[in-house]
Design a protein around this motif. Structure first.
Motif, PDB file in Angstrom:
ATOM      1  N   VAL A 168       2.578   7.110 -12.407  1.00  0.00           N
ATOM      2  CA  VAL A 168       3.201   5.968 -11.739  1.00  0.00           C
ATOM      3  C   VAL A 168       2.250   4.782 -11.631  1.00  0.00           C
ATOM      4  O   VAL A 168       1.029   4.910 -11.752  1.00  0.00           O
ATOM      5  CB  VAL A 168       3.694   6.346 -10.320  1.00  0.00           C
ATOM      6  N   ARG A 169       2.867   3.644 -11.402  1.00  0.00           N
ATOM      7  CA  ARG A 169       2.161   2.401 -11.076  1.00  0.00           C
ATOM      8  C   ARG A 169       2.555   2.014  -9.660  1.00  0.00           C
ATOM      9  O   ARG A 169       3.737   2.019  -9.303  1.00  0.00           O
ATOM     10  CB  ARG A 169       2.583   1.301 -12.057  1.00  0.00           C
ATOM     11  N   VAL A 170       1.583   1.692  -8.844  1.00  0.00           N
ATOM     12  CA  VAL A 170       1.856   1.295  -7.464  1.00  0.00           C
ATOM     13  C   VAL A 170       2.423  -0.122  -7.471  1.00  0.00           C
ATOM     14  O   VAL A 170       1.751  -1.066  -7.896  1.00  0.00           O
ATOM     15  CB  VAL A 170       0.587   1.366  -6.598  1.00  0.00           C
ATOM     16  N   ASP A 171       3.646  -0.254  -7.017  1.00  0.00           N
ATOM     17  CA  ASP A 171       4.296  -1.565  -6.998  1.00  0.00           C
ATOM     18  C   ASP A 171       4.047  -2.291  -5.675  1.00  0.00           C
ATOM     19  O   ASP A 171       3.790  -3.491  -5.656  1.00  0.00           O
ATOM     20  CB  ASP A 171       5.798  -1.396  -7.218  1.00  0.00           C
ATOM     21  N   LYS A 172       4.127  -1.544  -4.586  1.00  0.00           N
ATOM     22  CA  LYS A 172       3.936  -2.150  -3.273  1.00  0.00           C
ATOM     23  C   LYS A 172       3.439  -1.094  -2.300  1.00  0.00           C
ATOM     24  O   LYS A 172       3.853   0.065  -2.359  1.00  0.00           O
ATOM     25  CB  LYS A 172       5.254  -2.757  -2.787  1.00  0.00           C
ATOM     26  N   VAL A 173       2.549  -1.500  -1.403  1.00  0.00           N
ATOM     27  CA  VAL A 173       2.049  -0.607  -0.359  1.00  0.00           C
ATOM     28  C   VAL A 173       2.829  -0.894   0.916  1.00  0.00           C
ATOM     29  O   VAL A 173       2.818  -2.018   1.430  1.00  0.00           O
ATOM     30  CB  VAL A 173       0.544  -0.817  -0.122  1.00  0.00           C
ATOM     31  N   THR A 174       3.537   0.125   1.415  1.00  0.00           N
ATOM     32  CA  THR A 174       4.363  -0.065   2.609  1.00  0.00           C
ATOM     33  C   THR A 174       3.740   0.562   3.845  1.00  0.00           C
ATOM     34  O   THR A 174       4.064   0.158   4.965  1.00  0.00           O
ATOM     35  CB  THR A 174       5.761   0.521   2.384  1.00  0.00           C
ATOM     36  N   GLY A 175       2.889   1.573   3.667  1.00  0.00           N
ATOM     37  CA  GLY A 175       2.200   2.174   4.797  1.00  0.00           C
ATOM     38  C   GLY A 175       1.002   1.336   5.223  1.00  0.00           C
ATOM     39  O   GLY A 175       0.618   0.375   4.551  1.00  0.00           O
ATOM     40  N   GLN A 176       0.392   1.712   6.327  1.00  0.00           N
ATOM     41  CA  GLN A 176      -0.768   0.985   6.849  1.00  0.00           C
ATOM     42  C   GLN A 176      -1.889   1.951   7.176  1.00  0.00           C
ATOM     43  O   GLN A 176      -1.648   3.069   7.652  1.00  0.00           O
ATOM     44  CB  GLN A 176      -0.398   0.200   8.109  1.00  0.00           C
TER      45      GLN A 176
ATOM     46  N   GLU B 256       7.645   6.339   4.752  1.00  0.00           N
ATOM     47  CA  GLU B 256       7.395   5.648   3.487  1.00  0.00           C
ATOM     48  C   GLU B 256       5.971   5.117   3.447  1.00  0.00           C
ATOM     49  O   GLU B 256       5.514   4.455   4.382  1.00  0.00           O
ATOM     50  CB  GLU B 256       8.394   4.513   3.295  1.00  0.00           C
ATOM     51  N   VAL B 257       5.288   5.415   2.346  1.00  0.00           N
ATOM     52  CA  VAL B 257       3.877   5.041   2.186  1.00  0.00           C
ATOM     53  C   VAL B 257       3.708   4.015   1.075  1.00  0.00           C
ATOM     54  O   VAL B 257       2.959   3.043   1.217  1.00  0.00           O
ATOM     55  CB  VAL B 257       3.030   6.293   1.872  1.00  0.00           C
ATOM     56  N   LEU B 258       4.392   4.235  -0.053  1.00  0.00           N
ATOM     57  CA  LEU B 258       4.236   3.378  -1.233  1.00  0.00           C
ATOM     58  C   LEU B 258       5.590   3.171  -1.914  1.00  0.00           C
ATOM     59  O   LEU B 258       6.508   3.980  -1.740  1.00  0.00           O
ATOM     60  CB  LEU B 258       3.295   4.035  -2.250  1.00  0.00           C
ATOM     61  N   ASP B 259       5.667   2.107  -2.705  1.00  0.00           N
ATOM     62  CA  ASP B 259       6.740   1.949  -3.688  1.00  0.00           C
ATOM     63  C   ASP B 259       6.091   2.025  -5.059  1.00  0.00           C
ATOM     64  O   ASP B 259       5.073   1.355  -5.308  1.00  0.00           O
ATOM     65  CB  ASP B 259       7.449   0.600  -3.535  1.00  0.00           C
ATOM     66  N   VAL B 260       6.648   2.834  -5.956  1.00  0.00           N
ATOM     67  CA  VAL B 260       6.042   3.024  -7.268  1.00  0.00           C
ATOM     68  C   VAL B 260       7.072   2.814  -8.373  1.00  0.00           C
ATOM     69  O   VAL B 260       8.286   2.916  -8.157  1.00  0.00           O
ATOM     70  CB  VAL B 260       5.432   4.439  -7.406  1.00  0.00           C
ATOM     71  N   THR B 261       6.572   2.519  -9.558  1.00  0.00           N
ATOM     72  CA  THR B 261       7.385   2.430 -10.768  1.00  0.00           C
ATOM     73  C   THR B 261       6.740   3.312 -11.828  1.00  0.00           C
ATOM     74  O   THR B 261       5.650   3.854 -11.635  1.00  0.00           O
ATOM     75  CB  THR B 261       7.460   0.988 -11.316  1.00  0.00           C
TER      76      THR B 261
END
Length: 362
Positions: free
Chosen positions: A198-206, A214-219
Motif C-alpha cells: 500500500v501507499r499511505v494516502d492520508k494519516v487520520t490517527g494522532q 481509523e489510523v490511516l487511509d491507504v491506496t
C-alpha cells in the motif's frame, strides 16, 4: 424500379436542384467534450443551403471506398492511485509512530506502531478475526499467516492453513526480527491484513491517540486511470475492454477497464459513471507521473465496409438519404446508412459500388 426508391407517383426520386439542400451528418463517433457536466458524446446535424448562384463554383467530390470503421469516443482522464481505504486499528494501546503521506509499505513492514511495538502489514484476502497460536483450529486466517511467513523467507513446513510447530517456530523467528517478544502467537490487532502493498494516502490517527479506530487511509502502489462517462456511453466501457491511453509526456500505451460504477456525488466533473482502468504494463503503472491523460474507447467496428464521407449525404424529399453520383445514367442513389466513424459513414444501396465518385458539400 430504379436504384433510387420510387416516390408516391410511381416516378423516380427527384431532388430539386434549385432548392436542393445538403445535410451534413456529424460523425456519431463519439467526440468527447469535457464540460462541468463531464465527458459527453454528441452527434451534430448541420443544415447547409445549396442555393444556385449566378457564378458556378467547382464541386468537391469523394470516392466510395472499402475500409475498416471503428466507432470510438475520446475523453479526458486522470492518472492517480484511485480511491483510498481506511485502515482501522484493533489493538488496544497508544499510537506511538505513524508514517508520512506518500510512504510505501510492503509485506512484513511496519504500518504504524502501538505502545512502541510495530504493527506490520500482511498481504491477503482474509483479515485476522481471532488470536492465532497453538490449539487454534485450521482456517483461512492461519493460511494467510503461513503464506506471508513463507513469502518472507521463513520455513513454516506445509502451507495448508493448519497451525503446527513449523508455523509457531517461523512466527517466533519473524517476531524476533521485528524486535517483538518471541511468543509464537498473534493476538488480534497485532498485524493488519490488506490485499496488497500500500501507499499511505492520508494519516487520520494522532500520535498519543488511541490505536483502536481509523489510523490511516491507504491506496494501492500502482497508478491507475479514472475517467468520467455519461450513462449513454456505458457500452464503450465494458469490463476487460482494451483502451488506448495518451499520456501527458507524449507517450501512448494501453489499458484495461477494471470497473464501471456510478460516479461519486462529490466528484467535480459530475459525470454519471466513473471508469477505472489498469495499465496493461504493470511496470509503467509504478513509474508514470500522476496527472491528465487522454483515453480512447473503441466501440462497434465494421471490417471491409463500403463507406464515404458524411458530407456526401443528401436529404431526399421523399425521406431518407441519398448520394449524387458524378457520372452514370442514374445520378441519385438512395442509400441505407450503417456505422458512423471518423467522419465516414457505412452505406449500401442499389448501384452504389466501390470506386464511385460522388459530390460532397463544400
Amino acid at each position: 424500379m430504379s436504384a433510387a426508391t420510387a416516390d408516391r407517383s410511381g416516378g423516380p426520386v427527384r431532388v430539386r436542384r434549385e432548392r436542393r439542400r445538403r445535410w451534413l451528418l456529424g460523425s456519431v463517433v463519439a467526440v468527447a467534450v469535457l464540460t462541468t457536466g463531464g465527458a459527453t458524446a454528441y452527434s451534430r446535424l448541420q443544415h447547409v443551403s445549396a442555393e444556385p448562384t449566378r457564378k458556378a463554383t467547382p464541386r468537391r467530390t469523394a470516392t466510395v471506398v472499402r475500409t475498416d470503421l471503428v466507432e470510438r469516443i475520446v475523453v479526458d482522464g486522470t492518472v492517480g492511485y484511485g480511491r483510498s481505504s481506511p485502515v482501522t486499528g484493533r489493538r488496544a494501546g497508544t499510537i506511538t509512530w505513524l508514517p508520512s503521506p506518500g510512504a510505501l509499505v510492503g509485506r512484513g513492514e511496519r504500518l504504524y506502531s502501538v505502545d512502541a511495538d510495530p504493527v506490520p502489514l500482511l498481504v491477503g484476502d482474509t483479515p485476522m478475526y481471532r488470536d492465532i497460536g497453538d490449539g487454534v483450529s485450521a482456517g483461512p486466517d492461519v493460511l494467510v499467516l503461513e503464506r506471508n511467513l513463507d513469502a518472507l523467507g521463513y520455513d513454516v513446513g506445509t502451507v495448508d492453513g493448519r497451525f503446527r510447530s513449523g508455523t509457531r517456530r517461523a512466527l517466533g523467528e519473524w517476531q524476533r526480527k521485528l524486535g517483538l517478544p518471541e511468543t509464537g502467537r498473534l493476538a488480534l490487532g497485532d498485524v493488519v491484513v490488506l490485499p496488497g502493498e500500500v501507499r499511505v494516502d492520508k494519516v487520520t490517527g494522532q500520535l498519543g491517540g488511541s490505536a483502536q479506530g481509523e489510523v490511516l487511509d491507504v491506496t494501492g502502489v500502482g497508478r491507475l486511470v479514472r475517467a468520467g462517462l455519461e450513462e449513454a456511453q456505458r457500452r464503450f466501457a465494458r469490463p476487460a475492454a482494451k483502451v488506448r491511453l495518451d499520456l501527458a509526456d507524449g507517450r501512448s500505451t494501453t489499458g484495461t477497464v477494471r470497473s464501471v460504477a456510478a460516479a461519486d456525488a462529490d466528484e467535480e466533473d459530475r459525470a454519471a459513471l466513473t471508469v477505472t482502468i489498469d495499465f496493461t504494463d504493470p511496470g509503467l503503472a509504478t513509474k508514470v507521473d500522476t496527472g491528465p491523460v487522454t483515453v480512447r474507447f473503441d466501440g462497434v467496428s465494421r471490417a471491409d465496409a463500403l463507406a464515404l464521407p458524411v458530407e456526401a449525404l443528401l436529404a431526399l424529399r421523399e425521406g431518407g438519404y441519398g448520394i449524387e453520383a458524378v457520372e452514370g445514367e442514374q445520378r441519385y442513389h438512395a442509400v441505407e446508412l450503417g456505422l458512423f466513424a471518423d467522419g465516414m459513414v457505412e452505406v449500401s444501396g442499389d448501384g452504389v459500388v466501390e470506386g464511385m465518385t460522388v459530390v460532397v458539400a463544400g
